[in-house]
Motif scaffolding. Structure first.
Motif, PDB file in Angstrom:
ATOM      1  N   VAL A 203       0.839  -1.207   0.000  1.00  0.00           N
ATOM      2  CA  VAL A 203       0.000   0.000   0.000  1.00  0.00           C
ATOM      3  C   VAL A 203       0.867   1.248   0.000  1.00  0.00           C
ATOM      4  O   VAL A 203       0.662   2.184  -0.797  1.00  0.00           O
ATOM      5  CB  VAL A 203      -0.949   0.008   1.216  1.00  0.00           C
ATOM      6  N   LEU A 204       1.869   1.275   0.894  1.00  0.00           N
ATOM      7  CA  LEU A 204       2.748   2.437   0.957  1.00  0.00           C
ATOM      8  C   LEU A 204       3.540   2.603  -0.331  1.00  0.00           C
ATOM      9  O   LEU A 204       3.787   3.734  -0.766  1.00  0.00           O
ATOM     10  CB  LEU A 204       3.691   2.319   2.154  1.00  0.00           C
ATOM     11  N   GLN A 205       3.907   1.503  -0.962  1.00  0.00           N
ATOM     12  CA  GLN A 205       4.646   1.615  -2.222  1.00  0.00           C
ATOM     13  C   GLN A 205       3.779   2.248  -3.302  1.00  0.00           C
ATOM     14  O   GLN A 205       4.245   3.097  -4.076  1.00  0.00           O
ATOM     15  CB  GLN A 205       5.133   0.239  -2.675  1.00  0.00           C
ATOM     16  N   ASP A 458      15.458   2.211  14.889  1.00  0.00           N
ATOM     17  CA  ASP A 458      15.389   0.757  15.027  1.00  0.00           C
ATOM     18  C   ASP A 458      15.440   0.084  13.660  1.00  0.00           C
ATOM     19  O   ASP A 458      16.014  -0.999  13.516  1.00  0.00           O
ATOM     20  CB  ASP A 458      14.099   0.368  15.753  1.00  0.00           C
ATOM     21  N   GLY A 459      14.853   0.724  12.664  1.00  0.00           N
ATOM     22  CA  GLY A 459      14.915   0.183  11.313  1.00  0.00           C
ATOM     23  C   GLY A 459      16.321   0.235  10.742  1.00  0.00           C
ATOM     24  O   GLY A 459      16.751  -0.690  10.041  1.00  0.00           O
ATOM     25  N   ALA A 486      13.679  -3.130   6.313  1.00  0.00           N
ATOM     26  CA  ALA A 486      13.729  -1.926   5.479  1.00  0.00           C
ATOM     27  C   ALA A 486      12.334  -1.375   5.238  1.00  0.00           C
ATOM     28  O   ALA A 486      12.117  -0.152   5.287  1.00  0.00           O
ATOM     29  CB  ALA A 486      14.411  -2.235   4.152  1.00  0.00           C
ATOM     30  N   ASP A 487      11.366  -2.254   4.983  1.00  0.00           N
ATOM     31  CA  ASP A 487       9.991  -1.793   4.788  1.00  0.00           C
ATOM     32  C   ASP A 487       9.488  -1.064   6.028  1.00  0.00           C
ATOM     33  O   ASP A 487       8.820  -0.023   5.938  1.00  0.00           O
ATOM     34  CB  ASP A 487       9.073  -2.982   4.482  1.00  0.00           C
ATOM     35  N   SER A 548      13.284  -0.022  -5.446  1.00  0.00           N
ATOM     36  CA  SER A 548      12.609   0.954  -4.592  1.00  0.00           C
ATOM     37  C   SER A 548      13.460   1.322  -3.372  1.00  0.00           C
ATOM     38  O   SER A 548      13.370   2.449  -2.867  1.00  0.00           O
ATOM     39  CB  SER A 548      11.245   0.431  -4.135  1.00  0.00           C
ATOM     40  N   TYR A 549      14.286   0.404  -2.889  1.00  0.00           N
ATOM     41  CA  TYR A 549      15.113   0.704  -1.717  1.00  0.00           C
ATOM     42  C   TYR A 549      16.209   1.701  -2.067  1.00  0.00           C
ATOM     43  O   TYR A 549      16.450   2.669  -1.328  1.00  0.00           O
ATOM     44  CB  TYR A 549      15.703  -0.586  -1.141  1.00  0.00           C
TER      45      TYR A 549
END
Length: 624
Positions: A203-205, A458-459, A486-487, A548-549
């Motif tokens: 969804v965020l993508q 934390d990510g 990462a997400d 995308s990353y």
């Protein structure tokens, strides 16, 4: 899935009047998404102040998510830091606890609210700003009300507002004044989701991609090479101090005022990592070697020498250094406490400095190995490295949260450097233990100052850990965890541009928020710490074939190359300075303002990322 439209007054009371006409059209877009077209017209004779509210039922006993802002209950009961927490049937302004919460949309990294139950989930997204003003996002469920998520047009915060103070304050709200015959059309999206909480990622993508298609990328003030030169100068000129060699944490823009305020001006203190210390001394040293600047090489070397030459009785780095008090513990009220993430990050970047240097530094090697041996002894049978230690006895004082996750990355790089199988096995055990925090979306505890809160940091720790693990132990398990981490990290990354008043400094300079990270639900301001794992994001793209990353890494670096002082007097700063905070919402400072001090970590992570962009094989081919 029923969508309800409510018209309400300034104070939130429902409006029931024939003066209003509401038309709602819901159209399937794909298997999971429905486009919502809302049309509202007012035909009353006199102007009316009103708000439109879109509501959708959520699953029972939901897990909540508003990206960058609200994660599950949002605050562990054991967390000492006060900021909004969800608890069914409770309402406590002094302790910021409630069973319903609504927020201004500019507090969210992406304006969407999610809720999941055992059977599935639902999400509602809307533009951060519409023709009715700044939007709002809400969630709630209690003993006397069904679970619901909603969007308010314009926003109304409830039941109270959090503005950085450790208590709730009078709720902030906006309302639109409608004139006779006025009509507004609003677009939103409604999503049906599986029960897997990680279903937020696609969804965020989609929402990020739509923003990218609709708006041009952020235009940086300077290119990569100039950013590297400016930040190296700024770190050396404003933060480096000799005898002893330290990188002081903050330097005021106003240098005359800094002298007048003494310790309340420039903060004459240094952490060994996190907000100062070895990572940024390493960055200055790297730049100095590449650019042939002996002053930078000398300064970076001297700071790492100073830190590595001073270990605790337990064999670790200290937490902090102060001009008047010398070496001390971490930022914790627990006597003698040392924070795991800070020690692990200092160790990780000591290893990177050793690997990058063309000359031997025996003291660095001894210090790194001492910290690694300590961490091996602290790790329990399950793989937990602990989150806090006593600087004299080495006792593990706490194992709560995931602060020890950074040790996984340090152990992986220690194995690469020294070849000791114990380090690889410790990294594997740690990777398996902390995997549940990643899979359950419950990462927390990385920064010293926000205790057990979920944070963007934390990510970053998860990326260090699982990309490093995959490098020394290639497996689909570690790669999947790296991607999952990462997400989660990117939920904190702003996908849109907040609108700032043109009379504020951010508005006047045309500042763009897309690509920035929200620090945390507790620290609601934009920062650039995500630059510390620029290389890891690019590596993840290369490993997965998902660009995308790397795209997100590039956007973050484009964002961060705004507001680097290009010369003395630029936005009232000094050449090479970088602020710690950009205020995009009503928290700690007014929206559109920035904190008028330079921070060593903000300059340091930007210098690290620019050096990576100029030299790292997986980054040099990207468009920055």
């Amino acid at each position: 899935m029923h969508l309800n439209v409510v018209l309400e007054t300034v104070d939130g009371s429902p409006i029931d009047s024939p003066d209003w006409r509401v038309e709602l059209e819901v159209t399937p877009v794909g298997a999971d998404e429905r486009a919502v077209q809302l049309r509202v017209q007012y035909d009353g004779a006199a102007p009316a102040d009103a708000r439109v509210r879109l509501e959708v039922a959520a699953p029972d006993a939901p897990y909540w998510l508003i990206p960058g802002l609200f994660y599950g209950a949002n605050r562990d009961p054991a967390c000492a830091r006060l900021y909004p927490r969800y608890a069914p049937g409770e309402l406590d302004a002094e302790n910021l606890i409630a069973d319903r919460w609504a927020f201004r949309a500019d507090r969210a990294a992406t304006p969407v609210v999610f809720a999941w139950g055992e059977e599935g989930g639902v999400a509602l997204s809307v533009g951060a700003t519409t023709s009715l003003g700044l939007s709002g996002l809400g969630l709630g469920a209690g003993p006397d009300r069904p679970a619901t998520i909603w969007a308010s047009l314009p926003y109304r915060e409830e039941p109270f507002s959090y503005v950085g103070e450790p208590r709730g304050v009078e709720p902030l709200a906006d309302c639109h004044r409608w004139e006779q015959g006025e009509c507004h059309e609003i677009q939103a999206s409604l999503w049906t989701l599986p029960a897997d909480r990680h279903s937020y990622a696609p969804v965020l993508q989609v929402l990020r991609d739509r923003e990218r298609a609709a708006h041009p990328p952020v235009t940086p003030w300077v290119d990569i090479a100039d950013a590297a030169e400016l930040t190296a100068y700024g770190l050396w000129r404003w933060h480096y101090r000799e005898n002893p060699a330290v990188l002081i944490e903050t330097a005021l823009f106003d240098r005359e005022l800094a002298g007048d305020l003494g310790d309340r001006g420039d903060r004459l203190a240094m952490h060994v990592a996190w907000v100062s210390g070895i990572p940024y001394a390493h960055a200055l040293l790297r730049h100095g070697r590449r650019a042939g600047n002996p002053s930078y090489v000398e300064a970076g070397t001297a700071v790492i020498d100073h830190i590595t030459a001073n270990l605790t009785p337990a064999g670790t780095f200290f937490g902090t250094w102060y001009a008047e008090k010398g070496w001390k513990q971490s930022w914790t009220p627990v006597p003698g406490g040392l924070h795991a993430r800070t020690l692990a990050e200092a160790t990780l970047f000591t290893l990177r400095a050793i690997a990058a240097e063309p000359v031997e530094h025996p003291v660095w090697r001894t210090a790194a190995l001492s910290n690694l041996e300590f961490a091996l002894a602290a790790q329990d049978a399950e793989g937990n490295f602990g989150s806090m230690y006593h600087l004299e006895t080495g006792e593990v004082l706490s194992r709560l949260g995931a602060a020890g996750l950074t040790w996984v990355g340090a152990m992986a790089e220690a194995y690469e450097l020294f070849g000791d199988e114990r380090f690889r096995e410790a990294a594997r055990r740690g990777g398996r233990y902390y995997a549940s925090f990643v899979r359950d979306e419950t990462l927390c505890g990385a920064p010293e100052d926000v205790d057990l809160a979920p944070t963007s940091e934390d990510g970053y720790a998860a990326l260090f850990a699982y990309v490093g693990l995959h490098r020394i132990d290639p497996s689909s398990e570690w790669l999947a965890l790296a991607r999952h981490g990462a997400d989660w990290m990117l939920t904190f990354r702003y996908s849109y541009d907040v609108r700032f008043d043109p009379e504020t400094i951010l508005g006047a300079y045309g500042f763009r928020s897309r690509g920035a990270d929200q620090a945390s639900p507790s620290n609601q301001h934009l920062h650039n710490y995500g630059l510390i794992c620029t290389a890891e994001l690019a590596t993840l793209s290369a490993l997965t074939g998902d660009d995308s990353y790397a795209t997100s890494a590039a956007e973050h670096l484009r964002f961060a190359r705004q507001f680097i002082a290009r010369h003395d007097g630029d936005f009232n700063a000094r050449r090479g300075m970088v602020t710690e905070r950009y205020y995009q919402t009503e928290c700690f400072g007014p929206p559109g303002a920035l904190l008028t001090l330079s921070h060593s970590w903000c300059i340091g992570v930007l210098l690290l990322a620019t050096e990576d962009a100029l030299t790292h094989p997986e980054l040099t081919t990207l468009t920055w």
